[in-house]
Enzyme design. Structure first.
Site, PDB file in Angstrom:
ATOM      1  N   LYS A  21      41.980  42.418  30.735  1.00  0.00           N
ATOM      2  CA  LYS A  21      42.541  43.196  29.680  1.00  0.00           C
ATOM      3  C   LYS A  21      42.224  42.926  28.325  1.00  0.00           C
ATOM      4  CE  LYS A  21      45.860  44.942  32.739  1.00  0.00           C
ATOM      5  NZ  LYS A  21      46.016  44.171  33.845  1.00  0.00           N
TER       6      LYS A  21
HETATM    7  C1  PLP Z   1      45.837  44.528  35.208  1.00  0.00           C
HETATM    8  C2  PLP Z   1      45.280  43.745  36.397  1.00  0.00           C
HETATM    9  C3  PLP Z   1      44.967  44.386  37.485  1.00  0.00           C
HETATM   10  C4  PLP Z   1      45.011  45.822  37.851  1.00  0.00           C
HETATM   11  O1  PLP Z   1      44.296  46.775  36.845  1.00  0.00           O
HETATM   12  P1  PLP Z   1      44.612  48.155  36.695  1.00  0.00           P
HETATM   13  O2  PLP Z   1      43.623  48.684  35.705  1.00  0.00           O
HETATM   14  O3  PLP Z   1      45.859  48.375  36.694  1.00  0.00           O
HETATM   15  O4  PLP Z   1      44.011  48.931  38.176  1.00  0.00           O
HETATM   16  C5  PLP Z   1      44.215  43.446  38.695  1.00  0.00           C
HETATM   17  N1  PLP Z   1      44.171  42.234  38.230  1.00  0.00           N
HETATM   18  C6  PLP Z   1      44.532  41.410  37.154  1.00  0.00           C
HETATM   19  C7  PLP Z   1      44.611  40.057  37.002  1.00  0.00           C
HETATM   20  C8  PLP Z   1      45.063  42.469  35.990  1.00  0.00           C
HETATM   21  O5  PLP Z   1      45.706  41.755  35.098  1.00  0.00           O
END
Ligand code: PLP
Length: 457
Positions: A111
């Protein structure tokens, strides 16, 4: 580039509208009106670029006159200057399988890659337009930390993060709640992630409230996040693709990261299949394998960042599948809301051209962490393990890249359960353990949350 809402394609928006609003007023998601894909020659030119230069080439066509290309280039370089990998991401090998490590940013999950950029987009915008913004975001654990790190201490904005109380790992929580900046507010909601997301959506759709506080959002539905995430698909392809098509396995919750892969494919990247890897909250696996898009109760798992049953970005795919017909999309979304929607065969065939899915339960996830550690002496985080396990179940190890979405130290309990080892925080983040935490616990009540926000600004 012009944008429209998936629920009304008659009204045009600029990137600035799309970025600041997040969600359209009609409840739909913003998508570009049309997309121009890169030619083979373009791809050959992109191939030799560094991560940051590649990011500028991919992102620039989407942002119109929001900022100049030179400004974008310097914004990108500033955003990624504090990553622990020189080229932002890293590619490693697990036997035949390639792993794209996306967790070298300040809060140890993928993220950060989009959020650091978005933080600087806000700063740039607020430098030109002085009205104070209140950013409200729901998190299943990782978005919140990434948002806070990207926005803390910035002028003219506050950030409010809603997380599901007691349903995220202590490391995830600490990375959000230890900040002392006066523009950071953490709220623990007694509920699950979908409840948090619904509260944010309700605040957005309350026009009086959202206008009054000049509300903005950075959830995974924000188009700026999607374009920033599309970049690493290109980067990985250029590093390992050898001119052939490759597949990507993506641990999925809100369908955001994998939708970014779909965007990369639409932009001309030779991607074969996008593998939707889910935990027991398998609405997307049920949908893609058999058309069943009915919502079930959210279950807690050892991959909390994917404990989601409302995969918001899926609406963008449905819009495409419905031939960009916003009336039909709107109708589908209202059926989904009433839990009365099944994807018909024709639509499913279209989806299956690009996507394939698999699900891992908790034991399978732990088993993968163990196998990978035994075979390769590498510790992977449980979300990454779901991505790896999906590929193995499908037998698609060749020509496949798995997205590694988080650093294993964020999920110490799962690692301990799998291999009886503890995975420590990187040295640069050890201080997190000694800091005092600050957050407000609120019930799942929209009025209480609104009141808290109003009283804080
Ligand atoms: C947010 C997240 C996901 C999922 O991603 P999306 O974009 O919501 O599908 C998978 N793994 C981790 C570690 C995350 O923080």
């Amino acid at each position: 580039m012009e944008y429209i809402s998936t629920r009304n394609n008659q009204k045009n928006f600029t990137f600035k509208d799309v970025f600041l609003k997040g969600l359209a007023d009609d409840g739909g998601l913003f998508v570009p009106k049309s997309i121009k894909s890169f030619s083979k020659e373009d791809l050959n030119q992109l191939k030799i670029l560094s991560y940051n230069d590649l990011a500028a080439e991919i992102i620039y066509p989407f942002i119109g006159d929001f900022m100049s290309k030179d400004e974008l280039i310097s914004t990108i370089s500033k955003s990624y200057s504090n990553f622990r990998s020189n080229d932002v991401v890293k590619i490693s090998n697990l036997g035949n399988l390639k792993v794209l490590e996306l967790f070298h940013g300040p809060t140890l999950a993928f993220k950060d890659i989009a959020m650091q950029l978005i933080g600087n987009f806000y700063q740039y915008h607020l430098g030109h337009d002085q009205k104070k913004i209140n950013i409200i975001v729901a998190t299943s654990g990782d978005t919140g930390a990434a948002a806070i790190d990207a926005l803390k201490g910035k002028d003219n904005l506050n950030v409010f993060v809603l997380h599901p109380n007691n349903r995220i790992s202590p490391v995830q929580r600490k990375l959000m709640t230890i900040h002392e900046d006066s523009n950071v507010f953490n709220i623990a909601i007694d509920g699950n992630f979908d409840d948090c997301q619904n509260l944010v959506k309700a605040m957005f759709s309350d026009e009086k409230f959202s206008k009054k506080i000049n509300m903005s959002g950075v959830n995974s539905i924000n188009w700026a996040r999607i374009i920033a995430q599309a970049v690493y698909y290109f980067y990985a392809y250029f590093k390992v693709g050898n001119g052939q098509t490759i597949s990507f396995s993506v641990p999925t919750g809100n369908f955001g990261d994998i939708y970014a892969g779909y965007l990369a494919k639409k932009l001309g990247l030779p991607i074969d299949k996008l593998i939707v890897a889910t935990n027991k909250n398998d609405i997307l696996h049920r949908a893609i394998s058999g058309g069943d898009y009915s919502q079930k109760k959210v279950k807690e798992t050892n991959t909390p960042s994917m404990d989601i049953q409302i995969a918001s970005n899926f609406e963008r795919l449905l819009y495409d599948v419905k031939d960009c017909n916003s009336e039909v999309t709107k109708d589908v979304m209202s059926k989904i809301k009433n839990n009365k929607y099944k994807i018909d065969k024709n639509d499913l065939d279209k989806i299956k051209k690009n996507f394939i899915s698999e699900m891992l339960d908790e034991n399978e996830t732990l088993e993968i962490i163990k196998i990978i550690n035994d075979e390769n002496q590498i510790i992977v985080d449980p979300h990454t393990a779901v991505g790896i396990g999906a590929v193995r179940k499908l037998g698609l190890e060749n020509n496949c890249v798995v997205l590694s979405t988080a650093h294993p130290c964020k999920f110490p309990k799962a690692i301990e359960d799998a291999i009886s080892k503890t995975e420590n925080l990187p040295d640069s983040l050890k201080y997190v353990n000694d800091r005092k935490e600050k957050f407000e616990v609120l019930s799942n009540d929209i009025e209480k949350v609104k009141k808290y926000v109003m009283n804080s600004i």
